[in-house]
Structure formats: C-alpha cells, structure tokens
Design a protein around this motif. Sequence first.
Motif, PDB file in Angstrom:
ATOM      1  N   GLN A 194      -0.703  56.248  52.828  1.00  0.00           N
ATOM      2  CA  GLN A 194      -0.404  57.322  51.887  1.00  0.00           C
ATOM      3  C   GLN A 194      -0.431  58.705  52.542  1.00  0.00           C
ATOM      4  O   GLN A 194      -0.092  59.701  51.905  1.00  0.00           O
ATOM      5  N   SER A 195      -0.811  58.752  53.814  1.00  0.00           N
ATOM      6  CA  SER A 195      -0.867  60.027  54.512  1.00  0.00           C
ATOM      7  C   SER A 195       0.538  60.599  54.698  1.00  0.00           C
ATOM      8  O   SER A 195       1.493  59.854  54.948  1.00  0.00           O
ATOM      9  N   PRO A 196       0.699  61.920  54.626  1.00  0.00           N
ATOM     10  CA  PRO A 196       2.003  62.518  54.907  1.00  0.00           C
ATOM     11  C   PRO A 196       2.431  62.341  56.364  1.00  0.00           C
ATOM     12  O   PRO A 196       3.602  62.559  56.691  1.00  0.00           O
ATOM     13  N   ASN A 197       1.509  61.922  57.223  1.00  0.00           N
ATOM     14  CA  ASN A 197       1.827  61.691  58.630  1.00  0.00           C
ATOM     15  C   ASN A 197       2.256  60.259  58.911  1.00  0.00           C
ATOM     16  O   ASN A 197       2.577  59.923  60.057  1.00  0.00           O
ATOM     17  N   ALA A 198       2.240  59.408  57.883  1.00  0.00           N
ATOM     18  CA  ALA A 198       2.568  57.998  58.060  1.00  0.00           C
ATOM     19  C   ALA A 198       3.996  57.702  57.659  1.00  0.00           C
ATOM     20  O   ALA A 198       4.466  58.138  56.605  1.00  0.00           O
ATOM     21  N   LEU A 222       1.960  71.330  69.954  1.00  0.00           N
ATOM     22  CA  LEU A 222       2.562  70.016  69.744  1.00  0.00           C
ATOM     23  C   LEU A 222       1.878  68.972  70.597  1.00  0.00           C
ATOM     24  O   LEU A 222       1.585  67.862  70.137  1.00  0.00           O
ATOM     25  N   ALA A 223       1.607  69.300  71.848  1.00  0.00           N
ATOM     26  CA  ALA A 223       0.926  68.348  72.739  1.00  0.00           C
ATOM     27  C   ALA A 223      -0.469  68.045  72.254  1.00  0.00           C
ATOM     28  O   ALA A 223      -0.934  66.909  72.328  1.00  0.00           O
ATOM     29  N   ALA A 268       5.652  63.923  67.004  1.00  0.00           N
ATOM     30  CA  ALA A 268       6.642  64.261  65.989  1.00  0.00           C
ATOM     31  C   ALA A 268       6.021  64.570  64.634  1.00  0.00           C
ATOM     32  O   ALA A 268       6.721  64.959  63.699  1.00  0.00           O
ATOM     33  N   GLY A 269       4.701  64.356  64.519  1.00  0.00           N
ATOM     34  CA  GLY A 269       4.019  64.639  63.268  1.00  0.00           C
ATOM     35  C   GLY A 269       3.916  63.446  62.335  1.00  0.00           C
ATOM     36  O   GLY A 269       3.003  63.369  61.512  1.00  0.00           O
ATOM     37  N   LYS A 270       4.856  62.494  62.456  1.00  0.00           N
ATOM     38  CA  LYS A 270       4.843  61.297  61.623  1.00  0.00           C
ATOM     39  C   LYS A 270       5.104  60.070  62.489  1.00  0.00           C
ATOM     40  O   LYS A 270       5.827  60.145  63.486  1.00  0.00           O
ATOM     41  N   GLY A 271       4.521  58.931  62.100  1.00  0.00           N
ATOM     42  CA  GLY A 271       4.747  57.695  62.838  1.00  0.00           C
ATOM     43  C   GLY A 271       4.201  56.512  62.071  1.00  0.00           C
ATOM     44  O   GLY A 271       3.471  56.667  61.082  1.00  0.00           O
ATOM     45  N   ARG A 272       4.574  55.332  62.497  1.00  0.00           N
ATOM     46  CA  ARG A 272       4.003  54.112  61.919  1.00  0.00           C
ATOM     47  C   ARG A 272       2.502  54.087  62.176  1.00  0.00           C
ATOM     48  O   ARG A 272       2.010  54.649  63.161  1.00  0.00           O
ATOM     49  N   VAL A 273       1.775  53.399  61.326  1.00  0.00           N
ATOM     50  CA  VAL A 273       0.308  53.450  61.356  1.00  0.00           C
ATOM     51  C   VAL A 273      -0.265  52.392  62.299  1.00  0.00           C
ATOM     52  O   VAL A 273       0.129  51.219  62.257  1.00  0.00           O
ATOM     53  N   LYS A 319       0.091  59.474  71.224  1.00  0.00           N
ATOM     54  CA  LYS A 319       1.100  60.049  72.113  1.00  0.00           C
ATOM     55  C   LYS A 319       2.344  59.168  72.203  1.00  0.00           C
ATOM     56  O   LYS A 319       3.437  59.657  72.483  1.00  0.00           O
ATOM     57  N   LEU A 320       2.165  57.879  71.964  1.00  0.00           N
ATOM     58  CA  LEU A 320       3.310  56.966  71.979  1.00  0.00           C
ATOM     59  C   LEU A 320       4.139  57.057  70.689  1.00  0.00           C
ATOM     60  O   LEU A 320       5.171  56.394  70.577  1.00  0.00           O
ATOM     61  N   GLY A 321       3.662  57.842  69.722  1.00  0.00           N
ATOM     62  CA  GLY A 321       4.437  58.053  68.509  1.00  0.00           C
ATOM     63  C   GLY A 321       3.855  57.425  67.260  1.00  0.00           C
ATOM     64  O   GLY A 321       4.515  57.411  66.214  1.00  0.00           O
ATOM     65  N   TYR A 322       2.616  56.917  67.334  1.00  0.00           N
ATOM     66  CA  TYR A 322       2.013  56.258  66.186  1.00  0.00           C
ATOM     67  C   TYR A 322       0.970  57.156  65.521  1.00  0.00           C
ATOM     68  O   TYR A 322       0.197  57.847  66.196  1.00  0.00           O
ATOM     69  N   TYR A 323       0.958  57.136  64.206  1.00  0.00           N
ATOM     70  CA  TYR A 323      -0.115  57.796  63.457  1.00  0.00           C
ATOM     71  C   TYR A 323      -1.323  56.866  63.533  1.00  0.00           C
ATOM     72  O   TYR A 323      -1.319  55.768  62.974  1.00  0.00           O
TER      73      TYR A 323
END
Length: 236
Positions: A99-103, A13-14, A39-44, A66-70
């Motif tokens: 369109q990414s599943p991480n976004a 995860l890290a 978390a795997g997903k975040g704003r772009v 690391k701050l939570g952004y894709y």
Amino acid sequence: MKRIAAAAALVLLACAACSGGATAPDDSAPAQTEYLPPAGKGRVVVVLSGHSGPYQYKPIAAELAKLGYYTVLLDGKDILAEDQQGGERLKATILRAQQSPNAQPGKVAVIGFSQGGGGALTYATRLPDLVAIVVAWYPQTNFITRYSDYKTYVGRMKVPALILAGEKDNYHDCCVIESMRALEASARELGTPLDLVVYPEANHGFNLPAGLGYRADDAADGWRRSTALLRQYLGG
C-alpha cells in the motif's frame, strides 16, 4: 548554480537507496526500515534479518533498493517467533508495504537470513497470493521436527523457494546441512519447487563481511542467484 543544483539532485537521488526510513509497529505489523529505489517506486522485497537483528542486514537491503526494488527490512525474530503468530505479522507487513506509494503493484519477494530464513520458509511460502519467490540464506530449521516432520512441512509450501546453505554450518545446531537435505528430499518427492545450493566450505553467515565465516566467492554466488530470481519473478 544550475550545475550545483543538478549535482545536489543526483546526490539526493543516490541517497534514496542508501538511507532507510523507520516505521513503528502497529496493531498487526512489526517495526520495519524501508529503502527506496532510485526511481522512487519499485516492486516490493521484504528482508528478514537473523537473530542478531536488522543492523548487519542494512547494507543488503540498501543494495536491493539500488537494484530498483522497494525494500523493507524487519527483525527476523518478529516472524519466526515463539508465539507462532509470525505468519500473520508477515502478511500484515506485506500488505502494508504493497500500500506504500513507493510500491509497484504485484506479488513480493521475501529474503530471509538464519532465523529470518526459517521464518521465510515457514510463512512466506504459504502465501501464494502475495509472495512470488522466497530465498532463504542458511535458514534456521531446528524447530521443524519439534512440531511436524520434513515432508509435512514441505507439503505446506505453495511458493517457489531457494535455500543457500553452508556444508559446515554448525552455529548452535540451528541450521545444519542434514536438515536442508531432508527438506530438499521431501520437496523432490512431493514435486514442490524448492532448490538447495550447498557451499562445501561455508559456515553460518558466510555472506556477512563482519563475520568470521565470511566467504567472498560464496557470498557473490548467492547474491547472483538471489538477484537472478528477483529479476525472473519481479522484473527489474
């Protein structure tokens, strides 16, 4: 064994935020490296490198993740380019990232450095349907008066922007403080949401630890301002 498995999961995860996966260019969007949030997903957040290429900016992209952004990292030369097609490439990059599943859905932020900063100011600020905020660190500006004037250039900006500049920037005369102040003055006259922060002792690349002009306090202040805007406009 359960403890070992749990520890391994935490390590994976890290590492998601510190390891980037490369995406090859396609017909419309340039190559990029992506950095996944914990978390795997975040704003772009789209990061545009300086002329030297993406390598020096990988730690920055990783920290944003690391701050939570894709986070996707591009070579700024693909955006602020001689063919003047960088705007279309940036738009295609944003649409691909969204369109990414991480976004997570929503507008993106664009952060550019030097040549990439010039690309962010020129093109990302003209995409109000896609971009929420632009941050430009010591952006290249020496091309503006070759094609236009400062007031006309600023008049095309439709997205709030922040410029972080060094008072003593003399790097190839690409990003001199006089041009930044001309942009700020035009924005003030037009009512365009553009803010300028000047670091009196800073030169070009003042946030890059490997550079001769690194200034830790100025870099920390610029980072604080940048991430505050990300929280304001994207959350996280």
